[in-house]
Design a protein around this motif. Structure first.
Motif, PDB file in Angstrom:
ATOM      1  N   HIS A  18       0.799  -1.224   0.000  1.00  0.00           N
ATOM      2  CA  HIS A  18       0.000   0.000   0.000  1.00  0.00           C
ATOM      3  C   HIS A  18       0.832   1.275   0.000  1.00  0.00           C
ATOM      4  O   HIS A  18       0.300   2.358   0.240  1.00  0.00           O
ATOM      5  CB  HIS A  18      -0.977  -0.017   1.174  1.00  0.00           C
ATOM      6  N   SER A  19       2.105   1.157  -0.306  1.00  0.00           N
ATOM      7  CA  SER A  19       2.963   2.329  -0.376  1.00  0.00           C
ATOM      8  C   SER A  19       2.885   2.956  -1.765  1.00  0.00           C
ATOM      9  O   SER A  19       2.842   2.253  -2.768  1.00  0.00           O
ATOM     10  CB  SER A  19       4.417   1.937  -0.092  1.00  0.00           C
ATOM     11  N   SER A  20       2.882   4.273  -1.821  1.00  0.00           N
ATOM     12  CA  SER A  20       2.935   4.963  -3.106  1.00  0.00           C
ATOM     13  C   SER A  20       4.381   5.211  -3.526  1.00  0.00           C
ATOM     14  O   SER A  20       4.653   5.629  -4.643  1.00  0.00           O
ATOM     15  CB  SER A  20       2.164   6.288  -3.035  1.00  0.00           C
ATOM     16  N   ASP A  21       5.314   4.933  -2.638  1.00  0.00           N
ATOM     17  CA  ASP A  21       6.739   5.107  -2.913  1.00  0.00           C
ATOM     18  C   ASP A  21       7.234   3.907  -3.735  1.00  0.00           C
ATOM     19  O   ASP A  21       6.968   2.758  -3.371  1.00  0.00           O
ATOM     20  CB  ASP A  21       7.494   5.182  -1.579  1.00  0.00           C
ATOM     21  N   PRO A  22       7.962   4.140  -4.831  1.00  0.00           N
ATOM     22  CA  PRO A  22       8.465   3.009  -5.628  1.00  0.00           C
ATOM     23  C   PRO A  22       9.475   2.149  -4.872  1.00  0.00           C
ATOM     24  O   PRO A  22       9.680   0.989  -5.199  1.00  0.00           O
ATOM     25  CB  PRO A  22       9.101   3.669  -6.850  1.00  0.00           C
ATOM     26  N   THR A  23      10.126   2.709  -3.850  1.00  0.00           N
ATOM     27  CA  THR A  23      11.046   1.942  -3.008  1.00  0.00           C
ATOM     28  C   THR A  23      10.643   2.134  -1.541  1.00  0.00           C
ATOM     29  O   THR A  23      11.284   2.877  -0.797  1.00  0.00           O
ATOM     30  CB  THR A  23      12.512   2.389  -3.229  1.00  0.00           C
ATOM     31  N   PRO A  24       9.554   1.476  -1.141  1.00  0.00           N
ATOM     32  CA  PRO A  24       9.035   1.683   0.217  1.00  0.00           C
ATOM     33  C   PRO A  24       9.997   1.198   1.295  1.00  0.00           C
ATOM     34  O   PRO A  24      10.799   0.299   1.070  1.00  0.00           O
ATOM     35  CB  PRO A  24       7.746   0.859   0.233  1.00  0.00           C
ATOM     36  N   THR A  25       9.900   1.843   2.450  1.00  0.00           N
ATOM     37  CA  THR A  25      10.716   1.474   3.597  1.00  0.00           C
ATOM     38  C   THR A  25       9.796   1.115   4.754  1.00  0.00           C
ATOM     39  O   THR A  25       8.865   1.850   5.067  1.00  0.00           O
ATOM     40  CB  THR A  25      11.621   2.644   4.021  1.00  0.00           C
ATOM     41  N   VAL A  26      10.072  -0.022   5.357  1.00  0.00           N
ATOM     42  CA  VAL A  26       9.333  -0.476   6.537  1.00  0.00           C
ATOM     43  C   VAL A  26      10.371  -0.874   7.575  1.00  0.00           C
ATOM     44  O   VAL A  26      11.327  -1.569   7.254  1.00  0.00           O
ATOM     45  CB  VAL A  26       8.429  -1.681   6.201  1.00  0.00           C
ATOM     46  N   SER A  27      10.195  -0.425   8.808  1.00  0.00           N
ATOM     47  CA  SER A  27      11.124  -0.828   9.859  1.00  0.00           C
ATOM     48  C   SER A  27      10.399  -1.700  10.879  1.00  0.00           C
ATOM     49  O   SER A  27       9.214  -1.505  11.147  1.00  0.00           O
ATOM     50  CB  SER A  27      11.748   0.391  10.541  1.00  0.00           C
ATOM     51  N   VAL A  28      11.136  -2.654  11.410  1.00  0.00           N
ATOM     52  CA  VAL A  28      10.604  -3.564  12.422  1.00  0.00           C
ATOM     53  C   VAL A  28      11.574  -3.552  13.603  1.00  0.00           C
ATOM     54  O   VAL A  28      12.772  -3.762  13.431  1.00  0.00           O
ATOM     55  CB  VAL A  28      10.463  -5.001  11.877  1.00  0.00           C
ATOM     56  N   THR A  29      11.040  -3.247  14.785  1.00  0.00           N
ATOM     57  CA  THR A  29      11.846  -3.271  16.002  1.00  0.00           C
ATOM     58  C   THR A  29      11.082  -4.048  17.069  1.00  0.00           C
ATOM     59  O   THR A  29       9.857  -4.183  16.989  1.00  0.00           O
ATOM     60  CB  THR A  29      12.152  -1.848  16.522  1.00  0.00           C
ATOM     61  N   ALA A  30      11.813  -4.543  18.036  1.00  0.00           N
ATOM     62  CA  ALA A  30      11.183  -5.272  19.141  1.00  0.00           C
ATOM     63  C   ALA A  30      11.791  -4.799  20.448  1.00  0.00           C
ATOM     64  O   ALA A  30      12.968  -4.420  20.500  1.00  0.00           O
ATOM     65  CB  ALA A  30      11.389  -6.772  18.974  1.00  0.00           C
ATOM     66  N   GLU A  31      10.972  -4.803  21.488  1.00  0.00           N
ATOM     67  CA  GLU A  31      11.444  -4.425  22.815  1.00  0.00           C
ATOM     68  C   GLU A  31      10.649  -5.199  23.858  1.00  0.00           C
ATOM     69  O   GLU A  31       9.505  -5.579  23.627  1.00  0.00           O
ATOM     70  CB  GLU A  31      11.291  -2.925  23.049  1.00  0.00           C
ATOM     71  N   SER A  32      11.269  -5.435  24.985  1.00  0.00           N
ATOM     72  CA  SER A  32      10.552  -6.095  26.067  1.00  0.00           C
ATOM     73  C   SER A  32      10.028  -5.041  27.024  1.00  0.00           C
ATOM     74  O   SER A  32      10.521  -3.917  27.066  1.00  0.00           O
ATOM     75  CB  SER A  32      11.455  -7.091  26.793  1.00  0.00           C
ATOM     76  N   GLY A  33       9.011  -5.413  27.762  1.00  0.00           N
ATOM     77  CA  GLY A  33       8.415  -4.486  28.711  1.00  0.00           C
ATOM     78  C   GLY A  33       7.510  -5.218  29.675  1.00  0.00           C
ATOM     79  O   GLY A  33       7.480  -6.452  29.708  1.00  0.00           O
ATOM     80  N   ASN A  34       6.753  -4.462  30.453  1.00  0.00           N
ATOM     81  CA  ASN A  34       5.799  -5.014  31.403  1.00  0.00           C
ATOM     82  C   ASN A  34       4.501  -4.237  31.301  1.00  0.00           C
ATOM     83  O   ASN A  34       4.521  -3.016  31.146  1.00  0.00           O
ATOM     84  CB  ASN A  34       6.336  -4.906  32.838  1.00  0.00           C
ATOM     85  N   VAL A  35       3.380  -4.950  31.345  1.00  0.00           N
ATOM     86  CA  VAL A  35       2.069  -4.310  31.326  1.00  0.00           C
ATOM     87  C   VAL A  35       1.160  -5.006  32.322  1.00  0.00           C
ATOM     88  O   VAL A  35       1.393  -6.152  32.710  1.00  0.00           O
ATOM     89  CB  VAL A  35       1.399  -4.357  29.925  1.00  0.00           C
ATOM     90  N   VAL A  36       0.130  -4.296  32.743  1.00  0.00           N
ATOM     91  CA  VAL A  36      -0.906  -4.896  33.583  1.00  0.00           C
ATOM     92  C   VAL A  36      -2.037  -5.304  32.662  1.00  0.00           C
ATOM     93  O   VAL A  36      -2.583  -4.485  31.923  1.00  0.00           O
ATOM     94  CB  VAL A  36      -1.414  -3.897  34.646  1.00  0.00           C
ATOM     95  N   LEU A  37      -2.360  -6.586  32.665  1.00  0.00           N
ATOM     96  CA  LEU A  37      -3.431  -7.112  31.822  1.00  0.00           C
ATOM     97  C   LEU A  37      -4.582  -7.555  32.712  1.00  0.00           C
ATOM     98  O   LEU A  37      -4.437  -8.458  33.526  1.00  0.00           O
ATOM     99  CB  LEU A  37      -2.937  -8.298  30.986  1.00  0.00           C
ATOM    100  N   PRO A  38      -5.745  -6.901  32.578  1.00  0.00           N
ATOM    101  CA  PRO A  38      -6.908  -7.302  33.382  1.00  0.00           C
ATOM    102  C   PRO A  38      -7.253  -8.765  33.116  1.00  0.00           C
ATOM    103  O   PRO A  38      -6.970  -9.252  32.028  1.00  0.00           O
ATOM    104  CB  PRO A  38      -8.017  -6.386  32.886  1.00  0.00           C
ATOM    105  N   PRO A  39      -7.819  -9.495  34.034  1.00  0.00           N
ATOM    106  CA  PRO A  39      -8.377  -9.018  35.292  1.00  0.00           C
ATOM    107  C   PRO A  39      -7.376  -9.019  36.438  1.00  0.00           C
ATOM    108  O   PRO A  39      -7.699  -8.556  37.520  1.00  0.00           O
ATOM    109  CB  PRO A  39      -9.496 -10.024  35.571  1.00  0.00           C
ATOM    110  N   GLU A  40      -6.162  -9.527  36.218  1.00  0.00           N
ATOM    111  CA  GLU A  40      -5.180  -9.574  37.312  1.00  0.00           C
ATOM    112  C   GLU A  40      -4.449  -8.241  37.422  1.00  0.00           C
ATOM    113  O   GLU A  40      -4.060  -7.657  36.412  1.00  0.00           O
ATOM    114  CB  GLU A  40      -4.166 -10.692  37.042  1.00  0.00           C
ATOM    115  N   PRO A  41      -4.236  -7.743  38.646  1.00  0.00           N
ATOM    116  CA  PRO A  41      -3.562  -6.455  38.808  1.00  0.00           C
ATOM    117  C   PRO A  41      -2.034  -6.538  38.766  1.00  0.00           C
ATOM    118  O   PRO A  41      -1.359  -5.546  38.967  1.00  0.00           O
ATOM    119  CB  PRO A  41      -4.041  -5.991  40.190  1.00  0.00           C
ATOM    120  N   THR A  42      -1.483  -7.725  38.493  1.00  0.00           N
ATOM    121  CA  THR A  42      -0.028  -7.874  38.479  1.00  0.00           C
ATOM    122  C   THR A  42       0.529  -7.617  37.083  1.00  0.00           C
ATOM    123  O   THR A  42      -0.141  -7.829  36.083  1.00  0.00           O
ATOM    124  CB  THR A  42       0.377  -9.292  38.934  1.00  0.00           C
ATOM    125  N   LYS A  43       1.771  -7.159  37.050  1.00  0.00           N
ATOM    126  CA  LYS A  43       2.422  -6.892  35.774  1.00  0.00           C
ATOM    127  C   LYS A  43       2.842  -8.194  35.109  1.00  0.00           C
ATOM    128  O   LYS A  43       3.247  -9.147  35.770  1.00  0.00           O
ATOM    129  CB  LYS A  43       3.654  -6.009  35.972  1.00  0.00           C
TER     130      LYS A  43
END
Length: 117
Positions: A18-43
């Motif tokens: 879906h890029s209109s650029d003839p030479t499209p650029t897409v970057s992919v990065t990954a990182e770790s982290g912590n989140v609170v996911l309901p229903p538990e209040p723990t990270k």
């Protein structure tokens, strides 16, 4: 691991297609982290995979398909790539978010629980 490749590939291919650029650029990065996911209040330990492009912003209709909001046979996006990514991520226990990049582009973030094994 195959599911990770499936949705990452689907999102990269979608950005390239879906890029209109003839030479499209897409970057992919990954990182770790912590989140609170309901229903538990723990990270919970998570991995965030960010896929960024400089394309036009994803339309509201296609964002609905990507995020899984209110899709129906009458109200749906324009292709299968975003739907496949949403389905595989959701079935893997994760979720997807989208933010617009300034001045132009998209950042799609996939959040998955990190394996404890």
């Amino acid at each position: 691991m195959k599911s990770t490749k499936c949705y990452t590939r689907a999102l990269i291919e979608n950005a390239m297609t879906h890029s209109s650029d003839p030479t499209p650029t897409v970057s992919v990065t990954a990182e770790s982290g912590n989140v609170v996911l309901p229903p538990e209040p723990t990270k919970k330990a998570v991995v965030n995979v960010h896929i960024e492009d400089s394309n036009s912003v994803i339309t509201d209709l296609d964002r609905t398909r990507l995020l899984g909001d209110e899709e129906s046979p009458v109200h749906h996006g324009s292709g299968l790539g975003l739907w496949v990514a949403n389905w595989v991520v959701t079935m893997s226990g994760g979720f997807i978010s989208h933010t617009e990049r300034n001045p132009q582009g998209n950042r799609v973030t996939i959040t998955l629980l990190r394996s404890t094994a």
